[in-house]
Design an enzyme around this catalytic site. Structure first.
Site, short mmCIF file in Angstrom:
data_model
loop_
_atom_site.label_atom_id
_atom_site.label_comp_id
_atom_site.label_asym_id
_atom_site.label_seq_id
_atom_site.Cartn_x
_atom_site.Cartn_y
_atom_site.Cartn_z
N ARG A 152 -24.83 81.84 3.99
CA ARG A 152 -26.02 82.43 3.36
C ARG A 152 -27.19 81.19 3.40
O ARG A 152 -26.99 80.21 3.13
CB ARG A 152 -25.71 82.83 1.96
CG ARG A 152 -25.23 84.35 2.09
CD ARG A 152 -26.10 85.29 2.24
NE ARG A 152 -25.36 86.70 2.51
CZ ARG A 152 -24.61 87.31 3.10
NH1 ARG A 152 -24.43 86.67 4.34
NH2 ARG A 152 -24.05 88.46 2.99
N GLU A 181 -34.80 86.74 5.22
CA GLU A 181 -34.72 87.59 6.41
C GLU A 181 -35.32 88.76 6.29
O GLU A 181 -35.36 89.51 5.48
CB GLU A 181 -33.05 87.85 6.53
CG GLU A 181 -32.35 86.53 6.66
CD GLU A 181 -31.04 86.75 6.65
OE1 GLU A 181 -30.53 87.82 6.95
OE2 GLU A 181 -30.03 85.55 6.40
N HIS A 200 -29.17 87.31 12.12
CA HIS A 200 -27.89 87.69 10.94
C HIS A 200 -27.27 88.74 11.76
O HIS A 200 -26.97 89.88 10.90
CB HIS A 200 -28.59 87.98 9.67
CG HIS A 200 -27.52 87.85 8.71
ND1 HIS A 200 -27.74 87.91 7.28
CD2 HIS A 200 -26.22 88.11 8.64
CE1 HIS A 200 -26.72 88.19 6.59
NE2 HIS A 200 -25.70 87.88 7.49
#
Lengths: 240, 252
Positions: A152, A181, A200
């Site tokens: 993360r 993000e 991601h």
């Protein structure tokens, strides 16, 4: 607030395989200098140069859960040495893939950083791990180290990472996760040459939604209805 | 004793008939070539070119990636290099199908799910998502991966060559890449090296091209020389059997 009322279960372990593949690809990307290969190809330049092997190098894994372990399993077949860091190191004492395991004290991370040619951060984001990989950690990296983050974003100090990349302390980085993000266009990480950025999605396989749903429908839902113990319980206090 | 694994550059007829023993450096390059092979597979599975394009454009656009796990790798030429690839592919959870001159030799190989002889090459093509050419160049393998063989490729197959360029019909390969009947290719070797500037391979965006350098590790010269000095030279001086003998009539 949910502590006594609701059990939370997650889909851990479902994404490990695809992420481990990404990690090995990212390591090889730098070892074989793929950016230079592609640049030469564009310029129609047939220029031989030496490549590195992953065999014999050290992979340091920060956060040795399912994902970390899947990476270790693959990296060990490549002939890499594995060093790992986890909250409860004694749990991995007899682990088949780890050559060395450290706890989460500050010294543990420093040792791991100083021994690793490739560092993978696969820790979840919790109160304890926020900002864990900071400027101090990056100050201890080995010459030409490569840093990979797929846990993360908040676990690493992104500014410290950027600094380490800009001043050449890190040979390169591969990041699938970020503090914010989508990564804002204004973020300087986009402009660095020695970085591989992915949105991601390195665990976004065509089947992942399907498999995670199947896991719920075939495993935990029946267990819940039959009053049995559920798989993949999340420790709400710890955060993972 | 050659410093390379390949001995196709030795074309003397006289050598084949003579009593001179030829030994090579096979096995020394397998590890790094297997690493390259898995990287080339992942390059296409995770669509690395797309990632790099998106980065240049500062474009955050999620897309699905493929896994190597569950896919099939077909290995043409199951020697040291082929086997090193199989070992990694198996660790990734891939199915492995191999092809070699004498398939019985690999009947019980734990890294192969299926072994074929040369006559079944089209079958291998039909089953493989990633085809790896790791054979030496000999009379038997020259042009083995022909236009016809390529036409049996699975949809979206990727071909990787770490053997020798002339094993694949390059014109047919280019056609297949241009038409899309092959998804992509990772080529560390080409029919002519250095690759001439006018070859379409330079410009195809579904080709990963490297200048026959994926086995060029910083230590390879040292290791192959050490092999000669520490292994075969003492054996030769003592009249013992040499390691890595080359079958001059077979060519490898």
């Amino acid at each position: 607030q949910f502590k006594d009322k609701v059990t939370v279960t997650n889909a851990k372990g479902q994404f490990s395989s695809s992420l481990a593949e990404y990690v090995m690809m990212a390591c090889s990307y730098f070892a074989k200098d793929l950016p230079r290969i592609m640049q030469n190809q564009k310029a129609k330049n047939w220029q031989k140069f030496d490549v590195e092997e992953l065999r014999g190098k050290t992979l340091g894994i920060v956060g040795y859960g399912d994902i970390g372990r899947a990476c270790a399993k693959l990296a060990s077949v490549y002939g890499m040495r594995i060093v790992a860091l986890r909250r409860r190191p004694y749990l991995s004492r007899d682990d088949d893939y780890c050559d060395q395991i450290y706890g989460t004290g500050k010294d543990g991370l420093k040792h791991l950083m100083s021994e690793s040619d490739y560092i993978v951060c696969s820790a979840p984001s919790t109160v304890e791990t926020r900002g864990l990989v900071d400027a101090d950690a990056f100050a201890n990296v080995k010459q030409n180290a490569v840093f990979i983050n797929l846990g993360r974003g908040p676990v690493i100090d992104e500014t410290a990472l950027q600094q380490a990349l800009s001043d050449g302390r890190l040979k390169g980085a591969a990041l699938d996760v970020f503090q914010k993000e989508p990564l804002p266009q204004s973020n300087p990480l986009w402009d660095l040459d020695n970085i591989l950025i992915s949105p991601h999605n390195m665990d976004q396989t065509a089947t992942f939604m399907h498999e995670a749903t199947e896991f719920f429908v075939n495993e935990n839902l029946p267990r819940f209805m039959l009053g049995e113990r559920l798989l993949n319980p999340v420790d709400i206090e710890r955060g993972y | 004793q050659t410093r390379s694994a390949g001995v196709d550059f030795i074309t003397s007829q006289g050598l084949a008939q003579s009593s001179v023993t030829l030994t090579n450096a096979k096995g020394m390059y397998s590890s790094t070539l297997a690493e390259y092979t898995m990287m080339a597979c992942s390059y296409f599975a995770k669509d690395l070119p797309r990632l790099l394009r998106q980065k240049s454009a500062k474009n955050w656009e999620k897309y699905n990636v493929l896994e190597l796990r569950g896919a099939t790798m077909g290995i043409i030429g199951y020697g040291d290099i082929g086997r090193a690839c199989a070992i990694l592919a198996k660790a990734y959870g891939m199915k492995v199908v191999a092809l070699r001159r004498k398939p019985k030799l690999s009947m019980f190989d734990p890294y192969c799910d299926q072994v074929y002889g040369n006559e079944d090459i089209s079958k291998l093509m039909e089953e493989s998502d990633y085809v790896v050419v790791a054979a030496p160049l000999t009379e038997a393998t020259k042009g083995l991966v022909s236009r016809d063989v390529l036409s049996h490729a699975k949809k979206d197959a990727v071909i990787i060559n770490v053997g020798r360029g002339p094993i694949i019909d390059e014109a047919a390969l280019i056609d297949a890449l241009q038409s899309g009947s092959l998804k992509g290719a990772g080529l560390d070797v080409t029919a002519i090296e250095p690759l001439p500037a006018d070859s379409p391979l330079w410009e195809l965006d579904n080709v990963l091209l490297s200048p026959h350098s994926m086995d060029n590790t910083a230590t390879f010269e040292l290791e192959s020389t050490e092999f000669f000095v520490n292994e075969n030279l003492p054996r030769f001086v003592r009249g013992m059997d040499l390691l890595n003998p080359v079958d001059k009539s077979a060519g490898y």
